[in-house]
Scaffold this active site. Structure first.
Site, PDB file in Angstrom:
ATOM      1  N   TYR A  47       3.166   4.896   0.498  1.00  0.00           N
ATOM      2  CA  TYR A  47       4.384   4.375   0.663  1.00  0.00           C
ATOM      3  C   TYR A  47       5.508   5.016   0.035  1.00  0.00           C
ATOM      4  O   TYR A  47       5.702   4.843  -1.212  1.00  0.00           O
ATOM      5  CB  TYR A  47       4.661   3.001   0.825  1.00  0.00           C
ATOM      6  CG  TYR A  47       5.984   2.310   1.227  1.00  0.00           C
ATOM      7  CD1 TYR A  47       6.966   3.096   2.153  1.00  0.00           C
ATOM      8  CD2 TYR A  47       6.329   0.948   0.944  1.00  0.00           C
ATOM      9  CE1 TYR A  47       7.987   2.647   2.383  1.00  0.00           C
ATOM     10  CE2 TYR A  47       7.468   0.481   1.480  1.00  0.00           C
ATOM     11  CZ  TYR A  47       8.354   1.184   2.075  1.00  0.00           C
ATOM     12  OH  TYR A  47       9.575   0.693   2.566  1.00  0.00           O
ATOM     13  N   LYS A  75       3.436   6.151   4.658  1.00  0.00           N
ATOM     14  CA  LYS A  75       4.788   5.873   5.355  1.00  0.00           C
ATOM     15  C   LYS A  75       5.863   6.580   4.524  1.00  0.00           C
ATOM     16  O   LYS A  75       6.322   6.302   3.414  1.00  0.00           O
ATOM     17  CB  LYS A  75       4.810   4.404   5.050  1.00  0.00           C
ATOM     18  CG  LYS A  75       6.120   3.828   5.751  1.00  0.00           C
ATOM     19  CD  LYS A  75       6.352   2.269   5.279  1.00  0.00           C
ATOM     20  CE  LYS A  75       7.718   1.486   5.652  1.00  0.00           C
ATOM     21  NZ  LYS A  75       7.910   0.360   5.352  1.00  0.00           N
TER      22      LYS A  75
END
Length: 204
Positions: A47, A75
């Site tokens: 992320y 992400k």
């Protein structure tokens, strides 16, 4: 320790954000994520959200990490579609890149992103899912039409730091009772109409 605990509790995946505050080097990030991946038998999604952490996971580091068997996705909350396109073109086909930025999610899917880990979906899940479904099946025009209805909401939900506006939006349509606690404060009154107008535009 925390990722092991998540695995022991039955988690299916681990979403690992870049370490914040201590601002590691790219080599430090690489070694950190490799150590976590070696410690648990759990698929890992990286992320990258430098606006929150003040640490940017460089494309080159993601490419190196994609070689680890259990690191399977990213992400990407940078909102930088050209950068995302360059990364996607260089990654193995089985490594997925998801958007973490609602305003640019469709653009990322157009260049090979696999979906959207969305803030807006907290209050408009069917519409966000439809944008993803249409984009991922190649109907970019259809996805753009639905996405246009969400454009104002995508902006309004970041008029103050997330999750302040989305919590207010969810409460205003009866999904939750509240949910904000210090040090965050409830949405400023002068933002109410902007968020309400965006909800109406989205059909909510």
């Amino acid at each position: 320790y925390l990722t092991r605990s998540a695995a022991a509790a039955g988690a299916d995946y681990s979403l690992l954000v870049t370490p914040y505050y201590n601002r590691p080097t790219q080599e430090g990030l690489y070694q950190h994520f490799c150590e976590v991946a070696a410690a648990v038998d759990l698929p890992i999604i990286l992320y990258n959200v430098p606006g929150r952490t003040a640490v940017d996971l460089a494309n080159e580091t993601v490419l190196r990490l994609s070689e680890a068997d259990t690191i399977i996705a990213l992400k990407d909350a940078t909102g930088d579609v050209p950068r995302g396109a360059e990364l996607i073109a260089s990654l193995p086909d089985e490594f997925a890149v998801y958007s973490g930025d609602d305003a640019t999610a469709l653009g990322l899917m157009e260049v090979g992103g696999k979906g959207n880990v969305s803030v807006t979906a907290n209050v408009a899940a069917p519409q966000v899912a439809e944008v993803c479904r249409l984009a991922l099946t190649g109907d970019i025009a259809g996805a753009a039409a639905v996405n246009a209805q969400l454009a104002g909401l995508n902006q309004a939900l970041f008029s103050e730091p997330n999750p302040i506006p989305v919590k207010w939006a969810m409460a205003s349509v009866g999904m939750i009772q509240g949910g904000i606690r210090l040090p965050l404060l409830p949405l400023s009154a002068e933002r109410y109409e902007d968020v309400s107008a965006a909800l109406r535009q989205a059909g909510l």
